[in-house]
Design a protein around this motif. Structure first.
Motif, PDB file in Angstrom:
ATOM      1  N   ILE A 128      48.526  37.281  81.683  1.00 47.36           N
ATOM      2  CA  ILE A 128      48.270  36.576  80.423  1.00 47.36           C
ATOM      3  C   ILE A 128      47.577  37.443  79.379  1.00 47.36           C
ATOM      4  CG2 ILE A 128      48.193  34.323  81.538  1.00 47.36           C
ATOM      5  CD1 ILE A 128      45.149  34.438  81.375  1.00 47.36           C
ATOM      6  N   HIS A 129      47.191  38.685  79.732  1.00 43.61           N
ATOM      7  CA  HIS A 129      46.502  39.562  78.781  1.00 43.61           C
ATOM      8  C   HIS A 129      47.363  40.794  78.501  1.00 43.61           C
ATOM      9  CE1 HIS A 129      43.015  37.150  79.872  1.00 43.61           C
ATOM     10  NE2 HIS A 129      43.152  37.529  81.127  1.00 43.61           N
ATOM     11  N   LEU A 130      47.764  40.971  77.256  1.00 42.62           N
ATOM     12  CA  LEU A 130      48.523  42.151  76.842  1.00 42.62           C
ATOM     13  C   LEU A 130      47.758  42.847  75.723  1.00 42.62           C
ATOM     14  CD1 LEU A 130      51.032  44.000  76.698  1.00 42.62           C
ATOM     15  CD2 LEU A 130      52.057  42.316  75.140  1.00 42.62           C
ATOM     16  N   CYS A 131      47.345  44.091  75.965  1.00 41.16           N
ATOM     17  CA  CYS A 131      46.596  44.852  74.967  1.00 41.16           C
ATOM     18  C   CYS A 131      47.542  45.699  74.121  1.00 41.16           C
ATOM     19  CB  CYS A 131      45.574  45.757  75.645  1.00 41.16           C
ATOM     20  SG  CYS A 131      44.157  44.873  76.322  1.00 41.16           S
ATOM     21  N   LEU A 132      47.302  45.701  72.822  1.00 35.73           N
ATOM     22  CA  LEU A 132      48.092  46.489  71.875  1.00 35.73           C
ATOM     23  C   LEU A 132      47.149  47.383  71.080  1.00 35.73           C
ATOM     24  CD1 LEU A 132      50.418  43.610  70.629  1.00 35.73           C
ATOM     25  CD2 LEU A 132      50.954  45.340  72.351  1.00 35.73           C
ATOM     26  N   ALA A 133      47.658  48.540  70.630  1.00 30.94           N
ATOM     27  CA  ALA A 133      46.779  49.586  70.092  1.00 30.94           C
ATOM     28  C   ALA A 133      46.709  49.622  68.569  1.00 30.94           C
ATOM     29  CB  ALA A 133      47.222  50.949  70.630  1.00 30.94           C
ATOM     30  N   HIS A 134      46.979  48.506  67.897  1.00 28.57           N
ATOM     31  CA  HIS A 134      46.844  48.496  66.436  1.00 28.57           C
ATOM     32  C   HIS A 134      45.400  48.813  66.050  1.00 28.57           C
ATOM     33  CE1 HIS A 134      50.336  45.724  67.147  1.00 28.57           C
ATOM     34  NE2 HIS A 134      50.841  46.539  66.244  1.00 28.57           N
ATOM     35  N   ASN A 135      45.234  49.696  65.058  1.00 31.90           N
ATOM     36  CA  ASN A 135      43.889  50.094  64.651  1.00 31.90           C
ATOM     37  C   ASN A 135      43.613  49.712  63.200  1.00 31.90           C
ATOM     38  OD1 ASN A 135      44.854  52.258  62.886  1.00 31.90           O
ATOM     39  ND2 ASN A 135      45.369  53.352  64.766  1.00 31.90           N
ATOM     40  N   LEU A 136      42.457  50.127  62.715  1.00 33.73           N
ATOM     41  CA  LEU A 136      42.024  49.768  61.364  1.00 33.73           C
ATOM     42  C   LEU A 136      42.985  50.305  60.305  1.00 33.73           C
ATOM     43  CD1 LEU A 136      39.664  48.260  60.029  1.00 33.73           C
ATOM     44  CD2 LEU A 136      38.470  50.446  59.845  1.00 33.73           C
ATOM     45  N   ASP A 137      43.533  51.497  60.529  1.00 31.59           N
ATOM     46  CA  ASP A 137      44.504  52.066  59.586  1.00 31.59           C
ATOM     47  C   ASP A 137      45.784  51.230  59.555  1.00 31.59           C
ATOM     48  OD1 ASP A 137      43.762  55.379  59.010  1.00 31.59           O
ATOM     49  OD2 ASP A 137      42.626  54.235  60.471  1.00 31.59           O
ATOM     50  N   ASP A 138      46.237  50.788  60.732  1.00 32.54           N
ATOM     51  CA  ASP A 138      47.433  49.936  60.791  1.00 32.54           C
ATOM     52  C   ASP A 138      47.219  48.647  60.006  1.00 32.54           C
ATOM     53  OD1 ASP A 138      48.810  51.700  62.517  1.00 32.54           O
ATOM     54  OD2 ASP A 138      47.751  50.865  64.243  1.00 32.54           O
ATOM     55  N   VAL A 168      51.224  34.389  76.043  1.00 36.02           N
ATOM     56  CA  VAL A 168      50.533  35.617  76.434  1.00 36.02           C
ATOM     57  C   VAL A 168      49.467  35.917  75.386  1.00 36.02           C
ATOM     58  CG1 VAL A 168      50.775  38.095  76.873  1.00 36.02           C
ATOM     59  CG2 VAL A 168      52.588  36.525  77.590  1.00 36.02           C
ATOM     60  N   ARG A 169      48.262  36.252  75.833  1.00 33.44           N
ATOM     61  CA  ARG A 169      47.182  36.608  74.908  1.00 33.44           C
ATOM     62  C   ARG A 169      47.368  38.052  74.449  1.00 33.44           C
ATOM     63  NH1 ARG A 169      42.097  36.930  76.899  1.00 33.44           N
ATOM     64  NH2 ARG A 169      41.063  36.022  75.097  1.00 33.44           N
ATOM     65  N   LEU A 170      47.518  38.249  73.147  1.00 34.96           N
ATOM     66  CA  LEU A 170      47.630  39.589  72.578  1.00 34.96           C
ATOM     67  C   LEU A 170      46.239  40.046  72.149  1.00 34.96           C
ATOM     68  CD1 LEU A 170      50.827  39.197  70.350  1.00 34.96           C
ATOM     69  CD2 LEU A 170      50.665  39.770  72.781  1.00 34.96           C
ATOM     70  N   LEU A 171      45.767  41.125  72.744  1.00 38.36           N
ATOM     71  CA  LEU A 171      44.422  41.631  72.477  1.00 38.36           C
ATOM     72  C   LEU A 171      44.518  42.965  71.744  1.00 38.36           C
ATOM     73  CD1 LEU A 171      42.851  40.934  76.004  1.00 38.36           C
ATOM     74  CD2 LEU A 171      43.161  39.354  74.087  1.00 38.36           C
ATOM     75  N   ARG A 172      43.791  43.078  70.628  1.00 36.34           N
ATOM     76  CA  ARG A 172      43.829  44.302  69.818  1.00 36.34           C
ATOM     77  C   ARG A 172      42.408  44.843  69.622  1.00 36.34           C
ATOM     78  NH1 ARG A 172      47.697  40.796  67.238  1.00 36.34           N
ATOM     79  NH2 ARG A 172      49.800  41.717  67.224  1.00 36.34           N
ATOM     80  N   PRO A 173      41.819  45.436  70.652  1.00 38.92           N
ATOM     81  CA  PRO A 173      40.433  45.910  70.544  1.00 38.92           C
ATOM     82  C   PRO A 173      40.252  47.097  69.607  1.00 38.92           C
ATOM     83  CG  PRO A 173      41.391  46.543  72.654  1.00 38.92           C
ATOM     84  CD  PRO A 173      42.360  45.609  72.010  1.00 38.92           C
ATOM     85  N   PHE A 174      41.338  47.815  69.275  1.00 42.07           N
ATOM     86  CA  PHE A 174      41.214  48.990  68.409  1.00 42.07           C
ATOM     87  C   PHE A 174      41.202  48.641  66.920  1.00 42.07           C
ATOM     88  CE2 PHE A 174      42.500  53.001  71.004  1.00 42.07           C
ATOM     89  CZ  PHE A 174      41.424  52.770  71.841  1.00 42.07           C
ATOM     90  N   LEU A 175      41.297  47.354  66.579  1.00 42.11           N
ATOM     91  CA  LEU A 175      41.207  46.978  65.168  1.00 42.11           C
ATOM     92  C   LEU A 175      39.825  47.293  64.597  1.00 42.11           C
ATOM     93  CD1 LEU A 175      43.104  43.558  64.956  1.00 42.11           C
ATOM     94  CD2 LEU A 175      43.847  45.784  64.099  1.00 42.11           C
ATOM     95  N   PHE A 176      38.883  47.601  65.473  1.00 47.79           N
ATOM     96  CA  PHE A 176      37.529  47.941  65.029  1.00 47.79           C
ATOM     97  C   PHE A 176      37.350  49.447  64.841  1.00 47.79           C
ATOM     98  CE2 PHE A 176      37.428  44.008  67.430  1.00 47.79           C
ATOM     99  CZ  PHE A 176      36.734  43.163  66.575  1.00 47.79           C
ATOM    100  N   PHE A 177      38.407  50.230  65.113  1.00 44.44           N
ATOM    101  CA  PHE A 177      38.303  51.687  65.032  1.00 44.44           C
ATOM    102  C   PHE A 177      39.368  52.262  64.103  1.00 44.44           C
ATOM    103  CE2 PHE A 177      37.113  50.753  69.579  1.00 44.44           C
ATOM    104  CZ  PHE A 177      35.746  50.845  69.372  1.00 44.44           C
ATOM    105  N   GLY A 178      38.980  53.294  63.355  1.00 44.25           N
ATOM    106  CA  GLY A 178      39.932  54.015  62.525  1.00 44.25           C
ATOM    107  C   GLY A 178      40.635  55.100  63.322  1.00 44.25           C
TER     108      GLY A 178
END
Length: 453
Positions: A128-138, A168-178
């Motif tokens: 149920i947890h899917l991590c994606l790498a979108h970041n602050l620039d995206d 499915v839970r989409l998790l984007r932890p890199f939205l806090f990073f450039g």
């Protein structure tokens, strides 16, 4: 391959990442996490940090790799990526996008295909947890792209750190990073990454937007400002969604056969923006499509619904929309899947479920020697087979056109089962234990919407 980064930026530590991820819970005691990985700097660092976090939790991590087959060197890049993942003892799964490729909107469609592959795999494997790498620039680039298209509140609101897509839970932890901190961290780790040549191809709008961002930054329109604007619009979006959910609860009934009935009287009392968003959600829910209809088409439909017309029929977004003649005093409108537009056929593996037509979770426990079993629409020929053995099915409360679009189980041209009609064919060479088809729309109409059982 890599550019130098000023030491002004600090690397992302595992403790900083863990602190951010702790806000993405709840997680299971031994969490199973999937992560989309391309080999680029963003996704590679994400999978490495996740591996450290998962090991501390006694969990399991699976890296999901999609080969879009759009470039000649993609297989060589995947080979390199697999070697890196093996080095860190990270499990992985590779998917291949086969078939004819689009000539326009290539990146947009490729992203959609990738997300579908990843979420389908997660759903089928109970993750149920899917991590994606979108970041602050995206985030900033997406805002500018949508601004160039004249998007409204929905389009301009920020990508959410946590969202739900197809259960499915989409998790984007890199939205806090450039991007710069991400690259610096990999450099500190002495870990290489893969540069996608398309990231420099100015035929793509995202690349052109990326190239002008330094100019915007000189005017104070930087990542943080764009991100903050997106977040502000995100709050407005949340307020609209809350009103859409309330309107759905008052005016919409969802049926397990995959159709929706709208009570027009209550619907007409809502503001136009709320009506349009509800119509969009209904059409996506019933059609199984992942993108909303065009605004001008929604506005046209809304004008018809707001008119004094009592009887009408229309087709939009692979759905048929008709007034229910028997309910004219109540002004009820039915939305159902357009049968002619359903092309999906899914092979059914015994005991395993699949997502059919992007709407139904179908499973079966049927055995026929040397025969392939698959799921497809019932259609007129299938309904004739049902009525031959089960005449009462013709008088069921399910509308005729809805029946034609129901998921059904076939062996060749022989119909075996239609779960929604409680039909199953018994034969000497068929071992029939069970079959089921549950309506699982990927777009929610609100937690309190009425489901008719």
């Amino acid at each position: 391959m890599k550019k130098k980064i000023d030491n002004y930026f600090s690397k992302i530590s595992s403790s900083e990442f863990s602190k951010i991820l702790s806000n993405f819970g709840p997680f299971e005691s031994n969490p199973e996490i999937a992560v989309g990985v391309s080999g680029g700097a963003d996704s590679l660092l994400l999978v490495l940090l996740l591996q450290q976090w998962v090991l501390k939790k006694n969990g399991k991590l699976t890296a999901l790799i999609v080969n879009h087959n759009l470039r000649s060197g993609s297989m060589a890049e995947i080979k390199i990526l697999k070697e890196w993942l093996k080095k860190y003892k990270i499990n992985y799964k590779v998917f291949h996008w086969v078939g004819k490729k689009p000539k326009t909107r290539i990146q947009e469609i490729a992203r959609s295909v990738r997300l579908k592959m990843l979420t389908d795999w997660c759903f089928q494997n109970g993750i149920i947890h899917l991590c994606l790498a979108h970041n602050l620039d995206d985030q900033a680039e997406t805002f500018l792209i949508r601004l160039s298209r004249g998007s409204g509140v929905y389009g301009l609101s920020a990508m959410a750190p946590i969202s739900v897509y197809k259960h499915v839970r989409l998790l984007r932890p890199f939205l806090f990073f450039g991007k710069e901190r991400i690259i610096l961290t990999l450099e500190k780790m002495k870990q290489d990454w893969i540069e996608d040549p398309s990231n420099k191809n100015t035929n793509f709008q995202r690349v052109r937007i990326r190239n002008i961002r330094s100019i915007l930054g000189e005017e104070g329109i930087d990542n943080n400002k764009l991100s903050q604007t997106s977040k502000n619009l995100g709050r407005a979006k949340a307020a609209i969604l809350d009103n859409v959910s309330s309107l759905a609860a008052e005016s919409v009934s969802i049926y397990p056969e995959g159709y929706v009935i709208l009570h027009r009287g209550k619907f007409l009392k809502a503001p136009e923006e709320i009506r349009l968003k509800l119509l969009s959600h209904i059409l996506m829910c019933v059609s199984g499509k992942e993108f909303p209809p065009r605004l001008k088409n929604l506005e046209k439909l809304d004008r018809v619904l707001c008119s004094s017309r009592k009887n009408f029929g229309s087709t939009l977004h692979s759905c048929q929309i008709e007034s229910l003649k028997k309910s004219i005093p109540d002004n009820k409108i039915i939305f159902f899947r357009e049968m002619a537009s359903i092309q999906d056929k899914k092979i059914l593996l015994n005991g395993k479920s699949c997502i059919w037509d992007n709407r139904f979770q179908v499973s079966c426990d049927i055995k026929i020697k040397n025969t392939m079993i698959y799921c497809a629409k019932l259609g007129a020929d299938g309904l004739k087979q049902v009525l031959k053995f089960f005449p009462d099915a013709g008088g069921s409360s399910i509308p005729y056109k809805v029946k034609l679009a129901l998921p059904s189980v076939w062996a060749g041209r022989s119909l075996l089962s239609v779960p929604h009609l409680n039909f199953r064919k018994l034969a000497k060479n068929v071992v029939f234990n069970d079959s089921s088809a549950a309506f699982k729309p990927s777009v929610s109409l609100g937690m309190h919407t009425t489901w008719v059982v």
